[in-house]
Design an enzyme around this catalytic site. Structure first.
Site, mmCIF file in Angstrom:
data_model
loop_
_atom_site.group_PDB
_atom_site.id
_atom_site.type_symbol
_atom_site.label_atom_id
_atom_site.label_comp_id
_atom_site.label_asym_id
_atom_site.label_seq_id
_atom_site.Cartn_x
_atom_site.Cartn_y
_atom_site.Cartn_z
ATOM 1 N N GLU A 140 66.118 26.467 6.180
ATOM 2 C CA GLU A 140 65.670 25.076 6.361
ATOM 3 C C GLU A 140 66.814 24.219 6.902
ATOM 4 O O GLU A 140 66.611 23.382 7.784
ATOM 5 C CB GLU A 140 65.144 24.534 5.029
ATOM 6 C CG GLU A 140 63.825 25.172 4.593
ATOM 7 C CD GLU A 140 63.401 24.736 3.213
ATOM 8 O OE1 GLU A 140 62.439 23.937 3.127
ATOM 9 O OE2 GLU A 140 64.039 25.161 2.232
ATOM 10 N N GLU A 155 60.581 31.760 -0.629
ATOM 11 C CA GLU A 155 60.244 30.893 -1.766
ATOM 12 C C GLU A 155 58.951 31.320 -2.471
ATOM 13 O O GLU A 155 58.864 31.261 -3.697
ATOM 14 C CB GLU A 155 60.095 29.433 -1.297
ATOM 15 C CG GLU A 155 61.404 28.708 -1.057
ATOM 16 C CD GLU A 155 61.921 28.887 0.354
ATOM 17 O OE1 GLU A 155 62.769 28.080 0.770
ATOM 18 O OE2 GLU A 155 61.500 29.842 1.038
HETATM 19 N N1 T1G Z 1 70.719 31.195 -6.166
HETATM 20 C C1 T1G Z 1 71.586 31.565 -7.123
HETATM 21 N N2 T1G Z 1 72.127 32.819 -7.223
HETATM 22 C C2 T1G Z 1 71.772 33.692 -6.289
HETATM 23 C C3 T1G Z 1 70.857 33.373 -5.240
HETATM 24 C C4 T1G Z 1 70.326 32.052 -5.206
HETATM 25 N N3 T1G Z 1 69.472 31.655 -4.249
HETATM 26 N N4 T1G Z 1 70.697 34.480 -4.475
HETATM 27 C C5 T1G Z 1 71.476 35.437 -5.015
HETATM 28 N N5 T1G Z 1 72.117 34.972 -6.086
HETATM 29 C C6 T1G Z 1 73.072 35.708 -6.931
HETATM 30 C C7 T1G Z 1 72.394 36.844 -7.705
HETATM 31 O O1 T1G Z 1 71.844 36.384 -8.902
HETATM 32 C C8 T1G Z 1 73.561 37.790 -7.923
HETATM 33 O O2 T1G Z 1 74.306 37.288 -8.986
HETATM 34 C C9 T1G Z 1 74.381 37.633 -6.661
HETATM 35 O O3 T1G Z 1 73.998 36.368 -6.089
HETATM 36 C C10 T1G Z 1 74.127 38.692 -5.636
HETATM 37 O O4 T1G Z 1 72.723 38.758 -5.412
HETATM 38 C C11 T1G Z 1 65.117 24.360 -1.083
HETATM 39 C C12 T1G Z 1 64.026 25.824 -3.209
HETATM 40 C C13 T1G Z 1 70.464 37.025 -0.768
HETATM 41 C C14 T1G Z 1 69.071 38.976 -0.234
HETATM 42 O O5 T1G Z 1 65.029 33.450 -2.673
HETATM 43 O O6 T1G Z 1 67.040 37.543 -2.140
HETATM 44 O O7 T1G Z 1 65.857 27.869 -1.127
HETATM 45 O O8 T1G Z 1 73.933 39.088 -10.609
HETATM 46 O O9 T1G Z 1 72.435 41.078 -6.339
HETATM 47 O O10 T1G Z 1 71.059 42.587 -3.268
HETATM 48 O O11 T1G Z 1 63.207 25.289 -0.169
HETATM 49 O O12 T1G Z 1 70.123 37.808 -3.562
HETATM 50 O O13 T1G Z 1 75.971 39.083 -9.197
HETATM 51 O O14 T1G Z 1 75.660 37.346 -10.961
HETATM 52 O O15 T1G Z 1 70.547 39.908 -5.118
HETATM 53 O O16 T1G Z 1 72.840 41.746 -1.705
HETATM 54 C C15 T1G Z 1 65.385 30.990 -1.609
HETATM 55 C C16 T1G Z 1 67.360 34.981 -3.184
HETATM 56 C C17 T1G Z 1 65.777 30.187 -2.804
HETATM 57 C C18 T1G Z 1 67.035 34.383 -1.875
HETATM 58 C C19 T1G Z 1 71.232 39.256 -1.485
HETATM 59 N N6 T1G Z 1 66.290 32.104 -1.483
HETATM 60 N N7 T1G Z 1 68.392 35.985 -3.076
HETATM 61 O O17 T1G Z 1 70.764 40.413 -2.082
HETATM 62 O O18 T1G Z 1 72.595 40.684 -3.873
HETATM 63 S S1 T1G Z 1 64.634 28.890 -3.092
HETATM 64 C C20 T1G Z 1 66.027 33.277 -2.048
HETATM 65 C C21 T1G Z 1 68.125 37.207 -2.575
HETATM 66 C C22 T1G Z 1 64.986 27.727 -1.912
HETATM 67 C C23 T1G Z 1 64.401 25.646 -0.786
HETATM 68 C C24 T1G Z 1 64.094 26.521 -1.928
HETATM 69 C C25 T1G Z 1 69.238 38.190 -2.596
HETATM 70 C C26 T1G Z 1 69.994 38.316 -1.247
HETATM 71 P P1 T1G Z 1 74.988 38.247 -9.981
HETATM 72 P P2 T1G Z 1 71.992 40.178 -5.251
HETATM 73 P P3 T1G Z 1 71.840 41.469 -2.704
#
Ligand code: T1G
Length: 703
Positions: free
Chosen positions: A103, A123
């Protein structure tokens, strides 16, 4: 510094650096906002590039911020500053550009990406409606149909596809910062100026009923039992009918509502639970802590052995698939060949990839290849004596630091390991069928299994892109124990009380399971359950009636779909369950034998009894220390047993219901006299009595 501001001549670069995935929190928003304001105000700056250090561009909003009021500055202010900047703003992306990260990029004027970058709006997988302009800017960039697909699937696309769709303007070289700066200077050279997405004409393409219906159909499987899609439609309708400033307000309202929904809380719980389950108290499980796997030997080329071999080959690990006779080996290799051919035919992989993966799997009729394997996994017939003698043989030929694993789903891992010279290097790796597809891997810790061996098990799960959950070596480990002592046992009691299998299945499918317990039983093979129980009850017995209907059907050979008859009948070649008129008299006779009277049971009671049986057995398992966290149980049931993710798993669901109400309901069931096993587990009783939740219990054990 979370966001640094650098100059490359007359081009400024705002560099975000917030490991591990540059999730957007207040610091990131503040830094990007200041960079946009500074670039706008500084006459010597002619363009701004927004990029990230580390392995990825911003992968979305920081999810841990979403549980409460989002601290300032708000996304809208940051993104508006980028969009309104009086200099061209370029987003230079790499890695996984997701959610709020995409975004933010869409609020920039131009987007370039390194080849292979993944871009998406996940999301909806978290029950959230994008809240930073995604539903308003995306359709303006890619048109309504593609916006629908990206928002409803949550599945990322790669940079090449994004270029085709107009989401990305340029593919740049591997060094994303240099690529971004170089692209910005070419834009300046071409006299390009700011190009606000908001000023583009409204979304191309209709948002009429046929378009919506088509999109719903394309994503029916992912959206089963979900509600967030309704907000997506409403927000896109605003995008097509209202000026963007009004559309953004509609989106902000809907997004805030989605964040409060039980569905989103449950899905966010599962997101973090899946990441927490690899953390084992007292063991350093960070990646790189475990030795690299150069070669694995899998013994037994049946359904499980061939599936496990494919999972290993899919992860690029060379496998020796060992069998004792040619026919069995050829059958296993044939299954593998056929599966890869099917995957290529369905376009999941290309032909060459299928060939390459097959080539990693070498068949053998001797244990020789196990001699230099780093890991040996036995997946032979579920028989204690057979497995023990095999492990002893393997133990005598493998190297001292090789790991020996059993794929048993019911036998005592501790007892199997005790027969070997080094029980500390023996572990249970309980894969779920089909092993190359199912994400869950129960990692069973025997009484002597060492920390290093557990670390290796978790590292293997990560390598196979599976969710590895460490469990204790108890009766049926965690998943099967809850199924046999809880869910399926209660489903059988309902049958014995005269409730039709269709009613039980539809109540649980209404609750959100993809398939009800009786259909799952028929699909998995009723005889498999009977055999597992026969082995299990060598460890511990259970008072009757204990799965007497299934065992009776197994005795009759009515073992499920594979023979066209189980709880249901199946027409040849069909998987659609048909009532079997001979089931009711069989069940009635068993009910009479155990003195169980027929009675009326509502759909609500069916759901309650099946779900609470899971919760109560889950609490017993925690009491016995056979799982580290209640959240681990949620991961096991949502990724291995079809419990709806949108309900967060049985333990999270119990917290949502309120443990006080759960205890009351179980006590009521206990006093009904229907079944002796409805006794509230002490942990559940204790938590309810002190107003605490399973989540509190997990937190108390982490500190
Ligand atoms: N927020 C906080 N922590 C996050 C995070 C996030 N969005 N994404 C990953 N982490 C942490 C995760 O908990 C882990 O922590 C570490 O990073 C590594 O992640 C405004 C409201 C990016 C594809 O849904 O899909 O944006 O366990 O083990 O396998 O409209 O993480 O090491 O302490 O998963 O390499 C939208 C979510 C949010 C993406 C990487 N974004 N993340 O995968 O590593 S909503 C998502 C993922 C949003 C807006 C809205 C995956 C990854 P720890 P990992 P990975």
């Amino acid at each position: 510094m979370t966001v640094s501001f650098e100059r490359r001549g007359d081009i400024a670069v705002a560099l975000v650096d917030r490991p591990p995935v540059n999730a957007i929190d207040a610091e990131v928003r503040t830094g990007v906002l200041q960079a946009a304001q500074r670039a706008a105000a500084d006459a010597t700056i002619r363009a701004l590039v927004v990029a990230c250090r580390g392995r990825t561009f911003m992968s979305g909003a920081d999810l841990s911020e979403l549980g409460s009021t989002i601290p300032p500055p708000p996304y809208s202010e940051v993104l508006q500053a980028l969009e309104d900047c009086n200099k061209p703003v370029v987003a230079a992306m790499h890695g996984t550009t997701l959610g709020g990260g995409l975004e933010l990029a869409m609020a920039c004027h131009y987007r370039c990406a390194v080849a292979g970058t993944r871009l998406g709006m996940p999301e909806i997988t978290l029950g959230i409606l994008p809240g930073a302009g995604g539903t308003q800017r995306l359709p303006r960039l890619v048109g309504m149909e593609h916006a629908l697909d990206l928002l409803l699937s949550g599945t990322p696309i790669d940079a090449a596809r994004a270029l085709e769709l107009g989401l990305v303007d340029e593919i740049v070289g591997a060094d994303v910062i240099e690529g971004g700066v170089e692209y910005a200077s070419r834009l300046l050279a071409m006299g390009a100026g700011p190009r606000p997405t908001a000023s583009r004409p409204g979304p191309r393409g209709p948002l009429d009923e046929p378009t919506l219906a088509g999109a719903l159909e394309r994503h029916a499987r992912a959206l089963r039992g979900r509600t967030t899609q309704k907000s997506v439609f409403e927000a896109l309708r605003a995008a097509s009918e209202l000026p963007i400033s009004e559309g953004l307000k509609v989106e902000a309202r809907l997004s805030a509502e989605s964040l409060e929904s039980a569905e989103s809380r449950a899905l966010r719980h599962v997101f973090f639970a899946e990441r927490a389950c690899s953390r084992i108290p007292g063991i350093d499980t960070s990646s790189g802590a475990a030795a690299e796997l150069r070669r694995v030997a899998v013994i037994g080329a049946g359904t499980m052995g061939s599936g496990i071999s494919m999972a290993l080959a899919d992860a690029g690990i060379p496998v020796s698939l060992i069998e004792k006779d040619r026919a069995a080996l050829d059958r296993g290799l044939g299954i593998i060949r056929e599966n890869y051919a099917q995957s290529a035919k369905r376009g999941r992989i290309d032909e060459a990839t299928g060939q390459a993966r097959q080539a990693l799997i070498a068949g053998s009729l001797s244990l020789e290849p196990a001699r230099d394997a780093d890991l040996v996994i036995e997946a032979v017939f579920e028989d204690f004596d057979l497995k023990r003698s095999l492990l002893v043989e393997v133990d005598s030929i493998v190297s001292a630091d090789a790991i020996i694993a059993s794929n048993t789903s019911s036998l005592s891992l501790t007892a199997l390991a005790a027969a070997t010279r080094q029980p500390e290097r023996v572990i249970g790796l309980h894969f779920f069928s089909p092993a190359n597809v199912m994400r869950l891997l129960e990692i069973v810790r025997g009484a002597r299994t060492s920390d290093a061996t557990i670390r290796a098990g978790l590292a293997l799960a990560r390598k196979l892109r599976k969710t590895g959950v460490v469990v204790g070596d108890g009766f049926g480990f965690v998943g099967n124990r809850m199924m046999l002592d809880g869910y399926f046992r209660e489903a059988e009691l309902l049958l014995l009380q005269g409730v039709a299998p269709e009613r039980i299945d539809s109540a649980m499918e209404e609750f959100g399971f993809a398939m009800g317990p009786n259909r799952v039983n028929d699909m998995a093979g009723i005889d498999v359950g009977t055999r597992v129980r026969q082995e299990l009850t060598r460890r511990e017995t259970r008072p009757p009636p204990y799965h007497v209907v299934s065992d009776a059907l197994t005795a009759l050979g009515h073992v499920g779909q594979k023979v066209g008859r189980g709880i249901y009948r199946y027409a040849p070649g069909s998987r659609s369950p048909l009532p079997d008129p001979e089931l009711a008299p069989l069940v009635r006779a068993l009910a009479d034998k155990y003195g169980i009277a027929p009675r009326e049971v509502s759909a609500g009671e069916i759901e309650q009894r099946c779900v609470l049986s899971l919760v109560n057995v889950g609490a017993q398992i925690l009491d016995e220390g056979l799982a580290y966290r209640a959240a681990d149980i949620d991961v096991i049931w949502t990724s291995g047993y079809g419990f709806p993710r949108s309900r967060g798993g049985p333990m999270f669901h119990a917290d949502t219901l309120g443990l006080g109400r759960v205890v009351e309901a179980i006590e009521r069931l206990g006093s009904s006299g229907d079944a002796h096993y409805w006794r509230v587990s002490p942990l559940l009783q204790g938590l309810a009595a002190t107003g605490r939740t399973f989540a509190d219990w997990d937190r108390s054990r982490e500190s």
